[in-house]
Write a protein that holds these residues in place. Structure first.
Motif, PDB file in Angstrom:
ATOM      1  N   TRP A  87     108.476   7.212  21.948  1.00  0.00           N
ATOM      2  CA  TRP A  87     108.180   6.916  20.549  1.00  0.00           C
ATOM      3  C   TRP A  87     106.814   7.485  20.201  1.00  0.00           C
ATOM      4  N   ARG A  88     106.594   7.654  18.910  1.00  0.00           N
ATOM      5  CA  ARG A  88     105.352   8.228  18.391  1.00  0.00           C
ATOM      6  C   ARG A  88     104.569   7.140  17.670  1.00  0.00           C
ATOM      7  N   ASN A  89     103.278   7.054  17.987  1.00  0.00           N
ATOM      8  CA  ASN A  89     102.401   6.024  17.437  1.00  0.00           C
ATOM      9  C   ASN A  89     101.380   6.660  16.502  1.00  0.00           C
ATOM     10  N   PHE A  90     101.330   6.180  15.277  1.00  0.00           N
ATOM     11  CA  PHE A  90     100.376   6.674  14.281  1.00  0.00           C
ATOM     12  C   PHE A  90      99.296   5.615  14.046  1.00  0.00           C
ATOM     13  N   PHE A  91      98.056   6.077  13.821  1.00  0.00           N
ATOM     14  CA  PHE A  91      96.940   5.168  13.598  1.00  0.00           C
ATOM     15  C   PHE A  91      96.235   5.509  12.291  1.00  0.00           C
ATOM     16  N   GLU A  92      95.535   4.514  11.744  1.00  0.00           N
ATOM     17  CA  GLU A  92      94.926   4.671  10.432  1.00  0.00           C
ATOM     18  C   GLU A  92      93.858   5.770  10.394  1.00  0.00           C
ATOM     19  N   ASP A  93      93.255   6.080  11.549  1.00  0.00           N
ATOM     20  CA  ASP A  93      92.228   7.125  11.564  1.00  0.00           C
ATOM     21  C   ASP A  93      92.827   8.526  11.666  1.00  0.00           C
ATOM     22  N   GLY A  94      94.172   8.610  11.631  1.00  0.00           N
ATOM     23  CA  GLY A  94      94.841   9.904  11.661  1.00  0.00           C
ATOM     24  C   GLY A  94      95.241  10.379  13.043  1.00  0.00           C
ATOM     25  N   SER A  95      94.833   9.677  14.095  1.00  0.00           N
ATOM     26  CA  SER A  95      95.205  10.086  15.449  1.00  0.00           C
ATOM     27  C   SER A  95      96.637   9.681  15.762  1.00  0.00           C
ATOM     28  N   ILE A  97      99.553   9.116  19.193  1.00  0.00           N
ATOM     29  CA  ILE A  97      99.858   9.056  20.622  1.00  0.00           C
ATOM     30  C   ILE A  97     101.367   9.123  20.789  1.00  0.00           C
ATOM     31  N   ASP A  98     101.819  10.133  21.525  1.00  0.00           N
ATOM     32  CA  ASP A  98     103.237  10.269  21.847  1.00  0.00           C
ATOM     33  C   ASP A  98     103.476   9.680  23.230  1.00  0.00           C
ATOM     34  N   LEU A  99     104.300   8.648  23.296  1.00  0.00           N
ATOM     35  CA  LEU A  99     104.538   7.959  24.564  1.00  0.00           C
ATOM     36  C   LEU A  99     105.648   8.666  25.341  1.00  0.00           C
ATOM     37  N   HIS A 100     105.332   9.099  26.567  1.00  0.00           N
ATOM     38  CA  HIS A 100     106.269   9.757  27.473  1.00  0.00           C
ATOM     39  C   HIS A 100     106.390   8.938  28.754  1.00  0.00           C
ATOM     40  N   PRO A 101     107.334   9.278  29.635  1.00  0.00           N
ATOM     41  CA  PRO A 101     107.511   8.480  30.859  1.00  0.00           C
ATOM     42  C   PRO A 101     106.310   8.476  31.795  1.00  0.00           C
ATOM     43  N   THR A 102     105.522   9.546  31.831  1.00  0.00           N
ATOM     44  CA  THR A 102     104.393   9.605  32.755  1.00  0.00           C
ATOM     45  C   THR A 102     103.071   9.647  32.004  1.00  0.00           C
ATOM     46  N   ALA A 103     102.005   9.274  32.718  1.00  0.00           N
ATOM     47  CA  ALA A 103     100.672   9.298  32.122  1.00  0.00           C
ATOM     48  C   ALA A 103     100.273  10.721  31.757  1.00  0.00           C
ATOM     49  N   ALA A 104     100.558  11.680  32.633  1.00  0.00           N
ATOM     50  CA  ALA A 104     100.164  13.062  32.383  1.00  0.00           C
ATOM     51  C   ALA A 104     100.835  13.608  31.126  1.00  0.00           C
ATOM     52  N   ASP A 187     100.344  -2.818  24.230  1.00  0.00           N
ATOM     53  CA  ASP A 187     100.612  -4.161  23.707  1.00  0.00           C
ATOM     54  C   ASP A 187     101.928  -4.193  22.934  1.00  0.00           C
ATOM     55  N   PHE A 188     102.298  -3.064  22.331  1.00  0.00           N
ATOM     56  CA  PHE A 188     103.497  -3.004  21.483  1.00  0.00           C
ATOM     57  C   PHE A 188     104.778  -3.209  22.282  1.00  0.00           C
ATOM     58  N   PHE A 189     104.710  -3.090  23.606  1.00  0.00           N
ATOM     59  CA  PHE A 189     105.906  -3.325  24.423  1.00  0.00           C
ATOM     60  C   PHE A 189     106.414  -4.757  24.279  1.00  0.00           C
ATOM     61  N   VAL A 190     105.585  -5.641  23.755  1.00  0.00           N
ATOM     62  CA  VAL A 190     106.012  -7.021  23.550  1.00  0.00           C
ATOM     63  C   VAL A 190     107.156  -7.097  22.551  1.00  0.00           C
ATOM     64  N   LYS A 191     107.401  -6.011  21.799  1.00  0.00           N
ATOM     65  CA  LYS A 191     108.504  -5.985  20.840  1.00  0.00           C
ATOM     66  C   LYS A 191     109.841  -6.269  21.515  1.00  0.00           C
ATOM     67  N   TYR A 192     109.955  -5.967  22.806  1.00  0.00           N
ATOM     68  CA  TYR A 192     111.216  -6.193  23.505  1.00  0.00           C
ATOM     69  C   TYR A 192     111.578  -7.677  23.573  1.00  0.00           C
TER      70      TYR A 192
END
Length: 257
Positions: A87-95, A97-104, A187-192
């Motif tokens: 999933w793709r995460n958007f923030f108010e400052d314009g940044s 974060i695209d969540l992928h299976p690995t940290a890299a 923290d958003f994983f709590v949605k599950y």
């Protein structure tokens, strides 16, 4: 069999019925609604279809095992697709974060994250994996639920230490992650579970490992196809299914229902 609070049969209840039928029991199911699946439902309008409940699937191996016990292949009933990013995460400052299976992969695909964040995320995912591996034999296999059941099974000290029970999800994330935005993503994983990361116990930080290790899946045609696949399995197992038949009372006579 477990029913949802609204009287409909959840996917878990349907799975239990299928498991009993596979073991040779004669099973009858009564469903309040005109469809199976509980909160899994579908809205079709103007040529489009919309999931009215969950829209993504994790741990497909649970369903693969269920169908395998019945001598079936889960892949013959539903087609799974793995989206990238998860999933793709958007923030108010314009940044972003695209969540992928690995940290890299996550750091490489996202804005504003660097090598320090990759190390933090790798450490957090290792912590998440440890939580899952501790929970797997008791919570996932035995179905133990709640703090006291886990304490009785594992003992007080192992339960508190291994399950991180005295801290919240947010606290567990904060011990490993310095980036504010990345903390919000985890923290958003709590949605599950439909709770708050500030209230839910830190043991639920196992969820990122579940998604990272086993994948996040979309059922082609919508998740309601899973309910239809389970209904087809019930029919093949000769489960007697009664729709629009709400159970209002269970009568007991001695030790029989």
């Amino acid at each position: 069999l477990e029913r949802a609070a609204d009287g409909t049969w959840s996917v878990g209840g349907i799975g239990a019925a299928a498991s009993l039928a596979t073991e040779g029991w004669r099973v009858r199911m009564f469903e309040k609604n005109a469809h199976v699946g509980g909160k899994l439902n579908l809205l079709e309008r103007d040529g489009f279809s919309f999931d009215l409940g969950p829209s993504i699937l994790t741990m497909p191996q649970v369903f693969e095992e269920l169908f395998s016990r019945a001598g079936k292949r889960f892949a013959d009933y539903v087609e799974l697709q793995s989206p990238r990013p998860h999933w793709r995460n958007f923030f108010e400052d314009g940044s972003r974060i695209d969540l992928h299976p690995t940290a890299a992969e996550t750091v490489a695909a996202s804005e504003g994250l660097g090598a320090e964040d990759e190390r933090d995320l790798e450490g957090f995912l290792a912590y998440s994996r440890r939580l899952y591996e501790t929970c797997e034999p008791s919570y996932f296999r035995l179905g133990l639920d709640g703090v006291w059941e886990m304490v009785r099974h594992h003992g007080v000290v192992p339960a508190v230490r291994s399950f991180d029970l005295i801290f919240s999800m947010d606290t567990g994330v904060g011990r490993h992650i310095r980036s504010r935005h990345l903390r919000e993503v985890l923290d958003f994983f709590v949605k599950y579970v439909g709770s708050s990361a500030f209230d839910a116990p830190a043991v639920l930080n196992l969820l990122p490992h579940v998604q990272s290790a086993f994948g996040l899946w979309y059922v082609k045609g919508g998740l309601y196809r899973l309910a239809l696949a389970l209904r087809r399995l019930l029919e093949e197992l000769r489960v007697e299914l009664h729709l629009e038949a709400e159970v209002v009372e269970i009568l007991h006579q001695g030790d029989r229902v």
